[in-house]
Design a protein around this motif. Structure first.
Motif, PDB file in Angstrom:
ATOM      1  N   GLY A  33       0.817  -1.218   0.000  1.00  0.00           N
ATOM      2  CA  GLY A  33       0.000   0.000   0.000  1.00  0.00           C
ATOM      3  C   GLY A  33       0.849   1.265   0.000  1.00  0.00           C
ATOM      4  O   GLY A  33       0.540   2.234  -0.701  1.00  0.00           O
ATOM      5  N   PRO A  67      -6.359  -9.094   1.255  1.00  0.00           N
ATOM      6  CA  PRO A  67      -7.507  -8.224   1.475  1.00  0.00           C
ATOM      7  C   PRO A  67      -8.358  -8.109   0.204  1.00  0.00           C
ATOM      8  O   PRO A  67      -7.833  -8.053  -0.909  1.00  0.00           O
ATOM      9  CB  PRO A  67      -6.884  -6.872   1.834  1.00  0.00           C
ATOM     10  CG  PRO A  67      -5.535  -7.222   2.372  1.00  0.00           C
ATOM     11  CD  PRO A  67      -5.099  -8.436   1.604  1.00  0.00           C
ATOM     12  N   SER A  68      -9.657  -8.055   0.390  1.00  0.00           N
ATOM     13  CA  SER A  68     -10.574  -8.044  -0.758  1.00  0.00           C
ATOM     14  C   SER A  68     -10.320  -6.862  -1.695  1.00  0.00           C
ATOM     15  O   SER A  68     -10.526  -6.980  -2.900  1.00  0.00           O
ATOM     16  CB  SER A  68     -12.025  -8.052  -0.286  1.00  0.00           C
ATOM     17  OG  SER A  68     -12.288  -6.921   0.529  1.00  0.00           O
ATOM     18  N   ASP A  69      -9.851  -5.742  -1.184  1.00  0.00           N
ATOM     19  CA  ASP A  69      -9.570  -4.591  -2.041  1.00  0.00           C
ATOM     20  C   ASP A  69      -8.429  -4.861  -3.022  1.00  0.00           C
ATOM     21  O   ASP A  69      -8.288  -4.162  -4.019  1.00  0.00           O
ATOM     22  CB  ASP A  69      -9.209  -3.359  -1.205  1.00  0.00           C
ATOM     23  CG  ASP A  69     -10.420  -2.756  -0.517  1.00  0.00           C
ATOM     24  OD1 ASP A  69     -11.558  -3.173  -0.824  1.00  0.00           O
ATOM     25  OD2 ASP A  69     -10.231  -1.874   0.334  1.00  0.00           O
ATOM     26  N   LEU A  70      -7.619  -5.881  -2.765  1.00  0.00           N
ATOM     27  CA  LEU A  70      -6.506  -6.216  -3.649  1.00  0.00           C
ATOM     28  C   LEU A  70      -6.814  -7.402  -4.564  1.00  0.00           C
ATOM     29  O   LEU A  70      -5.995  -7.763  -5.403  1.00  0.00           O
ATOM     30  CB  LEU A  70      -5.245  -6.535  -2.829  1.00  0.00           C
ATOM     31  CG  LEU A  70      -4.724  -5.429  -1.916  1.00  0.00           C
ATOM     32  CD1 LEU A  70      -3.460  -5.889  -1.201  1.00  0.00           C
ATOM     33  CD2 LEU A  70      -4.472  -4.159  -2.685  1.00  0.00           C
ATOM     34  N   GLU A  71      -7.973  -8.007  -4.414  1.00  0.00           N
ATOM     35  CA  GLU A  71      -8.315  -9.204  -5.190  1.00  0.00           C
ATOM     36  C   GLU A  71      -8.403  -8.945  -6.692  1.00  0.00           C
ATOM     37  O   GLU A  71      -8.158  -9.850  -7.472  1.00  0.00           O
ATOM     38  CB  GLU A  71      -9.635  -9.817  -4.705  1.00  0.00           C
ATOM     39  CG  GLU A  71      -9.496 -10.622  -3.444  1.00  0.00           C
ATOM     40  CD  GLU A  71      -8.666 -11.889  -3.598  1.00  0.00           C
ATOM     41  OE1 GLU A  71      -8.494 -12.391  -4.718  1.00  0.00           O
ATOM     42  OE2 GLU A  71      -8.158 -12.367  -2.577  1.00  0.00           O
ATOM     43  N   GLY A  72      -8.721  -7.753  -7.132  1.00  0.00           N
ATOM     44  CA  GLY A  72      -8.869  -7.491  -8.563  1.00  0.00           C
ATOM     45  C   GLY A  72      -7.564  -7.209  -9.288  1.00  0.00           C
ATOM     46  O   GLY A  72      -7.533  -7.076 -10.503  1.00  0.00           O
ATOM     47  N   GLU A 112       2.580   1.477  -3.509  1.00  0.00           N
ATOM     48  CA  GLU A 112       1.564   1.735  -4.539  1.00  0.00           C
ATOM     49  C   GLU A 112       1.072   3.176  -4.439  1.00  0.00           C
ATOM     50  O   GLU A 112       0.878   3.849  -5.446  1.00  0.00           O
ATOM     51  CB  GLU A 112       0.411   0.737  -4.397  1.00  0.00           C
ATOM     52  CG  GLU A 112      -0.504   0.677  -5.600  1.00  0.00           C
ATOM     53  CD  GLU A 112      -1.642   1.689  -5.556  1.00  0.00           C
ATOM     54  OE1 GLU A 112      -2.209   1.976  -6.617  1.00  0.00           O
ATOM     55  OE2 GLU A 112      -1.939   2.200  -4.456  1.00  0.00           O
TER      56      GLU A 112
END
Length: 145
Positions: A89, A111-116, A92
């Motif tokens: 983070g 973390p779900s925010d990084l899944e894409g 980035e």
């Protein structure tokens, strides 16, 4: 170009750091593994050192391993070390998403925010090598944010 390499201190992660550092050197750039002597001077706070390192780097690679066993939604899962996620983070945010990438070994829960995010799969060694070489060649010091 200066490229930071972050990972946990596990033996497998350090092996991946070494392989990636050699690839970066072969492409004519300068790898800065997190454990390189002098990156974290005595007496400094780690977060202060990391912010200073961000300013000196052109890109960053964070290696996510299955380091820590945690209880998550009624079962145990493996996840990367918290500091490696934090460092992703931080870099980035400073360098931008095209200059900060994730390499994954195994199937760590992130973390779900990084899944894409499209990541480099180190379990596919040949493909990972090709992708990392393409990424390093794509980078240009002029593009730095």
């Amino acid at each position: 170009m200066n490229i930071f390499l972050g990972s946990s201190s596990s033996r497998k992660a350090e092996d991946d750091v070494l392989k990636i550092a050699m690839l970066i050197e072969k492409e004519g750039h300068h790898p800065f593994p997190w454990n390189k002597e002098g990156l974290f001077p005595l007496g400094n706070y780690t977060s202060e050192s990391l912010r200073n390192i961000c300013k000196q780097m052109d890109a960053a690679i964070l290696i996510f391993h299955e380091d820590d066993l945690i209880w998550y939604r009624n079962s145990y899962v493996l996840k990367p070390r918290d500091n490696v996620i934090y460092e992703y983070g931080l870099f980035e945010g400073h360098l931008g998403p095209k200059r900060t990438i994730i390499c994954r070994r195994g199937k760590p829960r992130i973390p779900s925010d990084l899944e894409g995010i499209t990541y480099c799969d180190l379990d596919k060694e040949y493909q990972a090598r090709v992708e990392l070489i393409e990424w390093v060649r794509f980078l240009s010091p002029i593009d730095k944010i």
